[in-house]
Motif scaffolding. Structure first.
Motif, PDB file in Angstrom:
ATOM      1  N   UNK A  22       0.812  -1.319  -0.019  1.00  0.00           N
ATOM      2  CA  UNK A  22      -0.125  -0.090   0.062  1.00  0.00           C
ATOM      3  C   UNK A  22       0.780   1.400  -0.059  1.00  0.00           C
ATOM      4  N   UNK A  23       1.969   1.459   0.546  1.00  0.00           N
ATOM      5  CA  UNK A  23       2.951   2.611   0.664  1.00  0.00           C
ATOM      6  C   UNK A  23       4.008   2.658  -0.399  1.00  0.00           C
ATOM      7  N   UNK A  24       3.588   1.578  -1.532  1.00  0.00           N
ATOM      8  CA  UNK A  24       4.368   1.743  -2.449  1.00  0.00           C
ATOM      9  C   UNK A  24       6.114   1.730  -2.207  1.00  0.00           C
ATOM     10  N   UNK A  25       6.371   0.742  -1.487  1.00  0.00           N
ATOM     11  CA  UNK A  25       7.835   0.601  -1.087  1.00  0.00           C
ATOM     12  C   UNK A  25       8.715   0.775  -1.977  1.00  0.00           C
ATOM     13  N   UNK A  26       8.654   0.401  -3.270  1.00  0.00           N
ATOM     14  CA  UNK A  26       9.681   0.574  -4.291  1.00  0.00           C
ATOM     15  C   UNK A  26       9.392   1.759  -5.027  1.00  0.00           C
ATOM     16  N   UNK A  27       8.768   2.583  -4.899  1.00  0.00           N
ATOM     17  CA  UNK A  27       8.536   3.986  -5.407  1.00  0.00           C
ATOM     18  C   UNK A  27       9.521   5.013  -4.805  1.00  0.00           C
ATOM     19  N   UNK A  28      10.469   5.312  -5.516  1.00  0.00           N
ATOM     20  CA  UNK A  28      11.390   6.434  -4.776  1.00  0.00           C
ATOM     21  C   UNK A  28      10.861   7.750  -4.715  1.00  0.00           C
ATOM     22  N   UNK A  29       9.850   7.974  -5.285  1.00  0.00           N
ATOM     23  CA  UNK A  29       9.219   9.424  -5.170  1.00  0.00           C
ATOM     24  C   UNK A  29       7.885   9.375  -5.433  1.00  0.00           C
ATOM     25  N   UNK A  30       7.203   8.783  -4.064  1.00  0.00           N
ATOM     26  CA  UNK A  30       5.695   8.773  -4.154  1.00  0.00           C
ATOM     27  C   UNK A  30       4.878   9.967  -4.075  1.00  0.00           C
ATOM     28  N   UNK A  42      -0.232  18.952  -3.562  1.00  0.00           N
ATOM     29  CA  UNK A  42       0.177  17.439  -3.802  1.00  0.00           C
ATOM     30  C   UNK A  42       1.774  17.744  -3.444  1.00  0.00           C
ATOM     31  N   UNK A  43       2.208  16.726  -2.954  1.00  0.00           N
ATOM     32  CA  UNK A  43       3.604  16.665  -2.368  1.00  0.00           C
ATOM     33  C   UNK A  43       4.252  15.558  -2.900  1.00  0.00           C
ATOM     34  N   UNK A  44       5.563  15.724  -3.332  1.00  0.00           N
ATOM     35  CA  UNK A  44       6.085  14.328  -3.888  1.00  0.00           C
ATOM     36  C   UNK A  44       7.446  14.111  -2.909  1.00  0.00           C
ATOM     37  N   UNK A  45       7.414  13.009  -2.396  1.00  0.00           N
ATOM     38  CA  UNK A  45       8.169  12.549  -1.179  1.00  0.00           C
ATOM     39  C   UNK A  45       9.509  11.822  -1.680  1.00  0.00           C
ATOM     40  N   UNK A  46      10.627  12.133  -0.919  1.00  0.00           N
ATOM     41  CA  UNK A  46      11.958  11.589  -1.337  1.00  0.00           C
ATOM     42  C   UNK A  46      12.224  10.406  -0.375  1.00  0.00           C
ATOM     43  N   UNK A  59       2.199   5.576   5.987  1.00  0.00           N
ATOM     44  CA  UNK A  59       1.684   4.469   6.766  1.00  0.00           C
ATOM     45  C   UNK A  59       0.463   5.324   7.152  1.00  0.00           C
ATOM     46  N   UNK A  60       0.504   6.367   7.769  1.00  0.00           N
ATOM     47  CA  UNK A  60      -0.665   7.429   8.436  1.00  0.00           C
ATOM     48  C   UNK A  60      -1.599   7.680   7.197  1.00  0.00           C
ATOM     49  N   UNK A  61      -0.876   8.074   5.997  1.00  0.00           N
ATOM     50  CA  UNK A  61      -1.809   8.296   4.688  1.00  0.00           C
ATOM     51  C   UNK A  61      -2.605   7.245   4.347  1.00  0.00           C
ATOM     52  N   UNK A  62      -2.024   5.995   4.087  1.00  0.00           N
ATOM     53  CA  UNK A  62      -2.832   4.877   3.485  1.00  0.00           C
ATOM     54  C   UNK A  62      -3.943   4.384   4.740  1.00  0.00           C
ATOM     55  N   UNK A  63      -3.564   4.607   6.193  1.00  0.00           N
ATOM     56  CA  UNK A  63      -4.707   4.090   7.040  1.00  0.00           C
ATOM     57  C   UNK A  63      -5.648   5.147   7.233  1.00  0.00           C
ATOM     58  N   UNK A 192      -1.141   8.762  -4.432  1.00  0.00           N
ATOM     59  CA  UNK A 192      -1.631   8.726  -5.649  1.00  0.00           C
ATOM     60  C   UNK A 192      -0.807   7.449  -6.520  1.00  0.00           C
ATOM     61  N   UNK A 193      -1.446   6.956  -7.425  1.00  0.00           N
ATOM     62  CA  UNK A 193      -0.948   5.616  -8.233  1.00  0.00           C
ATOM     63  C   UNK A 193       0.336   6.267  -8.719  1.00  0.00           C
TER      64      UNK A 193
END
Length: 195
Positions: A22-30, A42-46, A59-63, A192-193
């Motif tokens: 759910x938290x897209x662990x292999x996505x470097x910039x979710x 919209x925020x892009x995380x690093x 984890x807080x977001x997806x919950x 986001x997807x």
């Protein structure tokens, strides 16, 4: 009985796996889309620079733990902070504190998102803030820990700028300064997807 326990263990491991997916662990910039009462951000995380912080935040977001929370601390030309209180001004449950990743090379520049914490450098849990100025004094130095930046606003900077100048007051219920007179609610935060 043994196979009931085995089924429970399998179910728990599947839930853990689902949470990781759910938290897209292999996505470097979710990216996370936040719908507020003042507009969309919209925020892009690093994850390359702040993997622990990004995983904690997501984890807080997806919950759904940030849905219907408020931005409770706004200081013009400094920060817009939220993520920890509901509209009734009640503090919300939090997970265990995380390791401070402020030495990751990301600076508390305008438009970045970072983790709020107490004086203990490793006390960040769920509250976050947006920098609405270049707050380099929040970056680490050789003598002190800083505040961990973990992403930046890629859409909705004008919303952030509008938030930063709303009227605030000392709130008697919280006994805190800098609380918006009219609540700004984070209605939803959604991962986001992947692109």
């Amino acid at each position: 009985m043994k196979w009931i326990i085995a089924a429970l263990m399998l179910g728990m491991s599947n839930m853990t796996l689902a949470a990781k997916v759910d938290i897209q662990p292999d996505n470097l910039y979710p990216q996370v889309e936040m719908h507020t009462t003042m507009g969309k951000i919209v925020v892009e995380l690093d994850r390359t620079r702040a993997p622990i912080t990004v995983d904690n935040f997501l984890t807080y977001v997806v919950k759904g733990d940030y849905d219907n929370t408020i931005f409770h601390r706004i200081i013009p030309e400094f920060v817009v902070q939220g993520g920890g209180l509901n509209p009734k001004l009640e503090e919300l449950p939090e997970s265990a504190p995380i390791v401070n990743e402020s030495g990751n090379g990301l600076s508390n520049a305008f438009g970045t998102i970072a983790m709020a914490r107490e004086n203990n450098p490793h006390s960040a849990t769920r509250q976050f803030y947006f920098n609405v100025a270049d707050n380099t004094k929040l970056d680490p130095s050789k003598r002190r820990w800083g505040y961990a930046v973990f992403g930046e606003v890629v859409e909705g900077r004008e919303i952030l700028e509008a938030m930063a100048v709303v009227p605030t007051e000392h709130n008697s219920k919280l006994n805190w300064p800098d609380v918006p007179v009219t609540q700004i609610v984070l209605k939803s935060a959604k991962l986001l997807p992947r692109k």
